[in-house]
Design a protein around this motif. Structure first.
Motif, PDB file in Angstrom:
ATOM      1  N   ASP A  79       0.864  -1.176   0.000  1.00 48.60           N
ATOM      2  CA  ASP A  79       0.000   0.000   0.000  1.00 48.60           C
ATOM      3  C   ASP A  79       0.906   1.234   0.000  1.00 48.60           C
ATOM      4  O   ASP A  79       1.600   1.490   0.983  1.00 48.60           O
ATOM      5  CB  ASP A  79      -0.885  -0.017   1.244  1.00 48.60           C
ATOM      6  N   VAL A  81       0.357   4.361   0.338  1.00 44.74           N
ATOM      7  CA  VAL A  81       0.049   5.340   1.385  1.00 44.74           C
ATOM      8  C   VAL A  81       0.662   4.887   2.707  1.00 44.74           C
ATOM      9  O   VAL A  81       1.317   5.667   3.404  1.00 44.74           O
ATOM     10  CB  VAL A  81      -1.474   5.549   1.523  1.00 44.74           C
ATOM     11  N   ARG A 102       0.988  12.253   4.531  1.00 46.89           N
ATOM     12  CA  ARG A 102      -0.459  12.381   4.427  1.00 46.89           C
ATOM     13  C   ARG A 102      -0.823  12.346   2.950  1.00 46.89           C
ATOM     14  O   ARG A 102       0.012  12.654   2.108  1.00 46.89           O
ATOM     15  CB  ARG A 102      -0.942  13.662   5.076  1.00 46.89           C
ATOM     16  N   PRO A 103      -2.043  11.981   2.637  1.00 46.66           N
ATOM     17  CA  PRO A 103      -2.424  11.979   1.232  1.00 46.66           C
ATOM     18  C   PRO A 103      -2.335  13.373   0.647  1.00 46.66           C
ATOM     19  O   PRO A 103      -2.660  14.359   1.302  1.00 46.66           O
ATOM     20  CB  PRO A 103      -3.876  11.478   1.255  1.00 46.66           C
ATOM     21  N   SER A 109      -2.587  10.687  -3.667  1.00 48.35           N
ATOM     22  CA  SER A 109      -1.627   9.616  -3.464  1.00 48.35           C
ATOM     23  C   SER A 109      -0.823   9.920  -2.210  1.00 48.35           C
ATOM     24  O   SER A 109      -1.101  10.885  -1.504  1.00 48.35           O
ATOM     25  CB  SER A 109      -0.717   9.506  -4.681  1.00 48.35           C
ATOM     26  N   ALA A 110       0.179   9.145  -1.930  1.00 45.28           N
ATOM     27  CA  ALA A 110       0.948   9.315  -0.711  1.00 45.28           C
ATOM     28  C   ALA A 110       2.006  10.385  -0.875  1.00 45.28           C
ATOM     29  O   ALA A 110       2.754  10.387  -1.831  1.00 45.28           O
ATOM     30  CB  ALA A 110       1.616   7.991  -0.348  1.00 45.28           C
TER      31      ALA A 110
END
Length: 121
Positions: A79, A81, A102-103, A109-110
């Motif tokens: 993942d 994120v 943080r998104p 996205s990350a």
């Protein structure tokens, strides 16, 4: 009534998954050469620890330039994120703790650096 300013054009750099061991130095030079808003770091499939190390290696160069680091990895079971959050929470830059990832509001996205284009809350 003030005249609105036209939007400022900024660059987005994309680093391929096979970018080599000197990627951080090359990204640092590229970020100094222009107004870079974000770097998209495409990661090749690897175990999670190796991916976190890669993000931690690159993030300071991008962060010091004031750009966002967007982590992209399509490896099964990874993942991006969560990967960016782990790298951001455990790494430090020149002795100070880095903000947790943080998104990114722009690309959803990350963002490993927590930097933004000004649109993030």
């Amino acid at each position: 009534m003030p005249t609105p300013h036209p939007p400022k054009t900024r660059l987005v750099l994309i680093a391929g998954p096979e970018s080599g061991p000197d990627l951080a130095a090359r990204l640092s030079a590229a970020c100094r050469a222009g107004d870079v808003a974000a770097v998209i770091l495409r990661l090749a499939a690897a175990d999670e620890r190796a991916l976190i190390r890669r993000v931690k290696d690159v993030a300071p160069a991008v962060q010091e330039a004031g750009a966002a680091l967007v982590v992209a990895c399509d490896a099964p079971g990874i993942d991006p994120v969560a990967l960016a959050a782990r790298a951001g929470r455990t790494a430090s830059t020149r002795g100070r703790a880095r903000s947790p990832a943080r998104p990114c509001a722009t690309c959803a996205s990350a963002c490993a650096t927590g930097a933004s284009s000004g649109s993030d809350p």
